[in-house]
Design a protein around this motif. Structure first.
Motif, mmCIF file in Angstrom:
data_model
loop_
_atom_site.group_PDB
_atom_site.id
_atom_site.type_symbol
_atom_site.label_atom_id
_atom_site.label_comp_id
_atom_site.label_asym_id
_atom_site.label_seq_id
_atom_site.Cartn_x
_atom_site.Cartn_y
_atom_site.Cartn_z
ATOM 1 N N GLU A 59 0.825 -1.474 -0.117
ATOM 2 C CA GLU A 59 0.221 -0.430 0.348
ATOM 3 C C GLU A 59 1.058 1.364 -0.063
ATOM 4 N N LEU A 60 1.660 1.273 1.094
ATOM 5 C CA LEU A 60 2.733 2.380 0.362
ATOM 6 C C LEU A 60 3.538 2.637 -0.569
ATOM 7 N N GLU A 61 3.773 1.377 -1.350
ATOM 8 C CA GLU A 61 4.616 1.487 -2.475
ATOM 9 C C GLU A 61 2.885 2.141 -3.486
ATOM 10 N N GLU A 62 2.431 1.551 -3.490
ATOM 11 C CA GLU A 62 0.938 2.529 -3.991
ATOM 12 C C GLU A 62 0.165 3.169 -4.481
ATOM 13 N N GLU A 63 0.263 4.001 -2.311
ATOM 14 C CA GLU A 63 -0.069 5.374 -2.978
ATOM 15 C C GLU A 63 0.806 6.344 -3.021
ATOM 16 N N ILE A 64 2.232 6.061 -1.748
ATOM 17 C CA ILE A 64 3.203 7.275 -2.350
ATOM 18 C C ILE A 64 4.450 7.205 -2.953
ATOM 19 N N ASP A 69 12.401 -0.138 1.164
ATOM 20 C CA ASP A 69 13.632 0.224 1.322
ATOM 21 C C ASP A 69 14.100 1.802 2.062
ATOM 22 N N LEU A 70 13.148 2.486 1.738
ATOM 23 C CA LEU A 70 12.985 3.529 2.703
ATOM 24 C C LEU A 70 12.030 3.859 3.915
ATOM 25 N N VAL A 71 11.724 2.659 4.427
ATOM 26 C CA VAL A 71 11.120 2.782 5.476
ATOM 27 C C VAL A 71 11.837 2.105 6.663
ATOM 28 N N ALA A 72 11.597 1.825 7.759
ATOM 29 C CA ALA A 72 12.229 0.710 8.948
ATOM 30 C C ALA A 72 10.663 0.823 9.583
ATOM 31 N N PRO A 73 10.136 -0.741 9.709
ATOM 32 C CA PRO A 73 9.507 -1.489 10.712
ATOM 33 C C PRO A 73 9.572 -0.782 12.579
ATOM 34 N N GLY A 112 13.382 8.243 3.664
ATOM 35 C CA GLY A 112 13.671 8.363 2.877
ATOM 36 C C GLY A 112 13.977 10.439 2.969
ATOM 37 N N ASP A 113 14.252 10.666 1.538
ATOM 38 C CA ASP A 113 14.133 12.016 1.714
ATOM 39 C C ASP A 113 12.856 13.034 1.487
ATOM 40 N N ASP A 114 12.110 14.221 1.611
ATOM 41 C CA ASP A 114 11.241 14.580 1.330
ATOM 42 C C ASP A 114 9.865 14.309 -0.157
ATOM 43 N N ASP A 115 11.759 14.414 -0.839
ATOM 44 C CA ASP A 115 11.351 14.616 -2.314
ATOM 45 C C ASP A 115 11.117 13.007 -3.179
ATOM 46 N N GLN A 116 11.258 11.374 -2.299
ATOM 47 C CA GLN A 116 10.923 10.581 -3.038
ATOM 48 C C GLN A 116 9.233 9.867 -2.780
ATOM 49 N N ILE A 117 9.157 10.740 -1.812
ATOM 50 C CA ILE A 117 7.186 10.765 -1.772
ATOM 51 C C ILE A 117 6.419 11.439 -2.894
ATOM 52 N N ASN A 118 6.424 10.672 -3.849
ATOM 53 C CA ASN A 118 5.085 10.592 -5.053
ATOM 54 C C ASN A 118 3.737 10.652 -4.656
#
Length: 161
Positions: A59-64, A69-73, A112-118
Motif C-alpha cells: 500500500e505504501l508503494e501503491e499510494e505514495i 527500503d525507505l522504511v523501518a518497521p 528517505g528524503d521528502d522528494d522521494q514521496i510521490n
C-alpha cells in the motif's frame, strides 16, 4: 440498504500505516475524492491470502511511491481495529459489500528524503501531503474514522512528536 442489512455485512480486511519522520511527525495526505478536506494516513485492503505486513508495504508503494527500503518497521497495533462507515455511504463504497473496515495498523519510520514521496501514482488517491503532529491528525480525519485514529495514536504515542 436497511440498517439490518448493513449490520449483517462483514468488515473489509485492511491495513493502515502510520508513517513518521525523524521528528515523530505523521505523514498525512488529502484525499482526492473528498468534497471536503479529508486528510488521512495510507491504508488499503488486504488481498486474499496476503500477509498484513506485506499488504502494508504494498500500500505504501501503491499510494505514495515509498518502497520497503525507505522504511523501518517499528510496531503494530496489538489488535485488529474496526470502524463502521456512515450508513448512507455503505451502498456506494466497495459495491455495498462491507459495513466498514477491520484494520491492522503498522508504525513505520520514513528513512528517505521528502522528494522521494510521490503521490502522483498510477491511480492517485491524494492531491497533497504534509507531515503533521498527532493532535492535528485527529482534527483532520473524517469524523467516522476519528475514534480508530485516536486508538492508533494512543498505541504509538511513544514514537510521536
Amino acid at each position: 440498504m436497511t440498517p439490518a442489512a448493513i449490520a449483517a455485512l462483514p468488515y473489509r480486511p485492511c491495513v493502515g500505516i502510520m508513517l513518521i519522520n525523524a521528528q515523530g511527525l505523521i505523514f498525512a495526505a488529502q484525499r482526492i475524492d473528498s468534497p471536503t478536506p479529508a486528510w488521512q494516513m495510507p491504508q488499503g485492503g488486504i488481498d486474499e491470502g496476503e500477509n498484513p505486513g506485506v499488504a502494508a508495504l504494498r500500500e505504501l508503494e501503491e499510494e505514495i511511491s515509498v518502497t520497503p527500503d525507505l522504511v523501518a518497521p517499528l510496531s503494530e497495533t496489538r489488535d485488529w481495529l474496526a470502524y463502521d462507515l456512515p450508513p448512507e455511504i455503505v451502498p456506494n463504497i466497495w459495491n455495498g459489500c462491507y459495513k466498514g473496515q477491520q484494520q491492522r495498523w503498522f508504525l513505520m519510520r520514513y528513512l528517505g528524503d521528502d522528494d522521494q514521496i510521490n503521490i502522483q501514482t498510477a491511480h492517485p488517491e491524494f492531491s497533497e501531503w504534509r507531515w503533521i503532529a498527532a493532535d492535528e491528525m485527529l482534527g483532520a480525519i473524517v469524523p467516522f474514522k476519528r475514534q480508530i485514529y485516536a486508538q492508533v495514536i494512543d498505541e504509538f504515542r511513544d514514537w510521536l512528536a
